[in-house]
Design a protein around this motif. Structure first.
Motif, PDB file in Angstrom:
ATOM      1  N   GLY A  22       0.831  -1.191   0.000  1.00  0.00           N
ATOM      2  CA  GLY A  22       0.000   0.000   0.000  1.00  0.00           C
ATOM      3  C   GLY A  22       0.869   1.244   0.000  1.00  0.00           C
ATOM      4  N   GLU A  23       0.240   2.381   0.137  1.00  0.00           N
ATOM      5  CA  GLU A  23       0.974   3.648   0.133  1.00  0.00           C
ATOM      6  C   GLU A  23       1.837   3.818   1.389  1.00  0.00           C
ATOM      7  OE1 GLU A  23       1.245   5.904  -2.319  1.00  0.00           O
ATOM      8  OE2 GLU A  23       0.142   4.445  -3.503  1.00  0.00           O
ATOM      9  N   LYS A  24       1.320   3.388   2.552  1.00  0.00           N
ATOM     10  CA  LYS A  24       2.022   3.626   3.813  1.00  0.00           C
ATOM     11  C   LYS A  24       2.669   2.395   4.414  1.00  0.00           C
ATOM     12  CE  LYS A  24      -0.843   7.499   4.905  1.00  0.00           C
ATOM     13  NZ  LYS A  24      -0.936   8.516   5.895  1.00  0.00           N
ATOM     14  N   GLY A  25       2.290   1.213   3.910  1.00  0.00           N
ATOM     15  CA  GLY A  25       2.845   0.001   4.495  1.00  0.00           C
ATOM     16  C   GLY A  25       2.484  -1.242   3.713  1.00  0.00           C
ATOM     17  N   VAL A  26       2.778  -2.377   4.314  1.00  0.00           N
ATOM     18  CA  VAL A  26       2.585  -3.680   3.676  1.00  0.00           C
ATOM     19  C   VAL A  26       1.667  -4.521   4.547  1.00  0.00           C
ATOM     20  CG1 VAL A  26       3.769  -5.677   2.704  1.00  0.00           C
ATOM     21  CG2 VAL A  26       4.999  -3.561   2.956  1.00  0.00           C
ATOM     22  N   THR A  27       0.748  -5.259   3.891  1.00  0.00           N
ATOM     23  CA  THR A  27      -0.113  -6.196   4.593  1.00  0.00           C
ATOM     24  C   THR A  27       0.345  -7.611   4.252  1.00  0.00           C
ATOM     25  OG1 THR A  27      -1.993  -4.679   4.478  1.00  0.00           O
ATOM     26  CG2 THR A  27      -2.481  -6.987   4.941  1.00  0.00           C
ATOM     27  N   PHE A  28       0.572  -8.402   5.280  1.00  0.00           N
ATOM     28  CA  PHE A  28       0.988  -9.793   5.126  1.00  0.00           C
ATOM     29  C   PHE A  28      -0.157 -10.672   5.598  1.00  0.00           C
ATOM     30  CE2 PHE A  28       4.692  -7.220   6.109  1.00  0.00           C
ATOM     31  CZ  PHE A  28       5.506  -7.509   5.026  1.00  0.00           C
ATOM     32  N   LYS A  29      -0.669 -11.514   4.704  1.00  0.00           N
ATOM     33  CA  LYS A  29      -1.745 -12.436   5.063  1.00  0.00           C
ATOM     34  C   LYS A  29      -1.157 -13.836   5.109  1.00  0.00           C
ATOM     35  CE  LYS A  29      -6.276 -14.077   3.650  1.00  0.00           C
ATOM     36  NZ  LYS A  29      -7.316 -13.986   2.603  1.00  0.00           N
ATOM     37  N   VAL A  30      -1.150 -14.408   6.307  1.00  0.00           N
ATOM     38  CA  VAL A  30      -0.636 -15.756   6.520  1.00  0.00           C
ATOM     39  C   VAL A  30      -1.846 -16.643   6.787  1.00  0.00           C
ATOM     40  CG1 VAL A  30       0.861 -17.196   7.925  1.00  0.00           C
ATOM     41  CG2 VAL A  30       1.518 -14.833   7.448  1.00  0.00           C
ATOM     42  N   SER A  31      -2.066 -17.619   5.910  1.00  0.00           N
ATOM     43  CA  SER A  31      -3.269 -18.454   5.987  1.00  0.00           C
ATOM     44  C   SER A  31      -2.955 -19.837   6.528  1.00  0.00           C
ATOM     45  CB  SER A  31      -3.885 -18.591   4.598  1.00  0.00           C
ATOM     46  OG  SER A  31      -4.232 -17.329   4.089  1.00  0.00           O
ATOM     47  N   LYS A  32      -3.868 -20.330   7.310  1.00  0.00           N
ATOM     48  CA  LYS A  32      -3.823 -21.693   7.830  1.00  0.00           C
ATOM     49  C   LYS A  32      -5.131 -22.376   7.455  1.00  0.00           C
ATOM     50  CE  LYS A  32       0.054 -20.954   9.996  1.00  0.00           C
ATOM     51  NZ  LYS A  32       1.225 -21.124   9.219  1.00  0.00           N
ATOM     52  N   ASP A  38      -3.900 -11.350   9.283  1.00  0.00           N
ATOM     53  CA  ASP A  38      -3.463 -10.197   8.500  1.00  0.00           C
ATOM     54  C   ASP A  38      -2.612  -9.318   9.394  1.00  0.00           C
ATOM     55  OD1 ASP A  38      -4.926 -11.097   6.382  1.00  0.00           O
ATOM     56  OD2 ASP A  38      -6.415  -9.508   6.421  1.00  0.00           O
ATOM     57  N   ASN A  39      -1.394  -9.032   8.945  1.00  0.00           N
ATOM     58  CA  ASN A  39      -0.495  -8.145   9.679  1.00  0.00           C
ATOM     59  C   ASN A  39      -0.172  -6.959   8.794  1.00  0.00           C
ATOM     60  OD1 ASN A  39       0.233  -9.635  12.162  1.00  0.00           O
ATOM     61  ND2 ASN A  39       0.931 -11.161  10.705  1.00  0.00           N
ATOM     62  N   PHE A  40      -0.494  -5.745   9.260  1.00  0.00           N
ATOM     63  CA  PHE A  40      -0.123  -4.534   8.540  1.00  0.00           C
ATOM     64  C   PHE A  40       1.083  -3.930   9.240  1.00  0.00           C
ATOM     65  CE2 PHE A  40      -0.104   0.042   8.008  1.00  0.00           C
ATOM     66  CZ  PHE A  40      -0.146   0.146   6.627  1.00  0.00           C
ATOM     67  N   VAL A  41       2.116  -3.597   8.466  1.00  0.00           N
ATOM     68  CA  VAL A  41       3.326  -2.996   9.014  1.00  0.00           C
ATOM     69  C   VAL A  41       3.656  -1.754   8.204  1.00  0.00           C
ATOM     70  CG1 VAL A  41       5.762  -3.365   9.570  1.00  0.00           C
ATOM     71  CG2 VAL A  41       4.186  -5.286   9.665  1.00  0.00           C
ATOM     72  N   PHE A  42       3.828  -0.624   8.884  1.00  0.00           N
ATOM     73  CA  PHE A  42       4.265   0.601   8.209  1.00  0.00           C
ATOM     74  C   PHE A  42       5.686   0.394   7.690  1.00  0.00           C
ATOM     75  CE2 PHE A  42       1.015   2.401  11.049  1.00  0.00           C
ATOM     76  CZ  PHE A  42       0.291   3.150  10.131  1.00  0.00           C
ATOM     77  N   TYR A  43       5.991   0.987   6.546  1.00  0.00           N
ATOM     78  CA  TYR A  43       7.339   0.856   5.991  1.00  0.00           C
ATOM     79  C   TYR A  43       8.392   1.328   6.985  1.00  0.00           C
ATOM     80  CZ  TYR A  43       5.090   0.083   1.473  1.00  0.00           C
ATOM     81  OH  TYR A  43       4.329  -0.426   0.456  1.00  0.00           O
ATOM     82  N   SER A  44       8.075   2.387   7.731  1.00  0.00           N
ATOM     83  CA  SER A  44       9.044   2.936   8.682  1.00  0.00           C
ATOM     84  C   SER A  44       9.310   1.994   9.860  1.00  0.00           C
ATOM     85  CB  SER A  44       8.565   4.295   9.199  1.00  0.00           C
ATOM     86  OG  SER A  44       7.303   4.153   9.837  1.00  0.00           O
ATOM     87  N   ASP A  45       8.434   1.015  10.078  1.00  0.00           N
ATOM     88  CA  ASP A  45       8.598   0.070  11.183  1.00  0.00           C
ATOM     89  C   ASP A  45       9.348  -1.202  10.788  1.00  0.00           C
ATOM     90  OD1 ASP A  45       7.280   1.766  12.890  1.00  0.00           O
ATOM     91  OD2 ASP A  45       5.343   0.757  12.706  1.00  0.00           O
TER      92      ASP A  45
END
Length: 93
Positions: A22-32, A38-45
Motif C-alpha cells: 500500500g501507500e504507507k505500508g505492507v499487509t501480510f496475510k498468513v493463511s492456515k 493479516d499483519n499490517f506494518v508501516f514501511y518505517s517500522d
C-alpha cells in the motif's frame, strides 16, 4: 502502488500466503486451514527483510521493529526477490 503477490498454489492450493503493498505500508496475510492472520506494518517500522531460498520455493522473513518477525512461505524465487526489493525501496525512501 497496491501491488499484490501470492504464494505458489502448489504447496498450499487453498490458502496461499499473500503480500499486498500500500501507500504507507505492507499487509501480510498468513493463511492456515481454519484461520488467517493479516499483519499490517508501516514501511518505517520494518528493520529488515530476509529471503531463504530452497530448491523450488522461497520464504520471506520480515523483521519489524518492536514486534515478532513475520514469515511468509512458498513464494517463487522471483516473487520473493521482488517483494524484498520493493520493501527495501520503500524503507529507504
Amino acid at each position: 502502488m497496491n501491488e499484490r503477490f501470492s504464494a505458489s498454489g502448489l504447496m498450499n492450493p487453498f490458502f496461499p500466503d499473500e503480500v499486498t503493498f500500500g501507500e504507507k505500508g505492507v499487509t501480510f496475510k498468513v493463511s492456515k486451514l481454519f484461520k488467517s492472520t493479516d499483519n499490517f506494518v508501516f514501511y518505517s517500522d520494518i528493520s529488515g527483510v530476509e529471503v531463504d531460498s530452497g530448491m523450488f520455493f522461497s520464504t520471506v522473513r520480515i523483521i519489524p521493529r518492536m514486534r515478532p518477525e513475520i514469515i511468509i512461505n512458498n513464494f517463487t524465487k522471483g516473487d520473493a526477490k521482488k517483494v524484498k526489493e520493493l520493501i527495501l525501496q520503500k524503507v529507504q525512501s
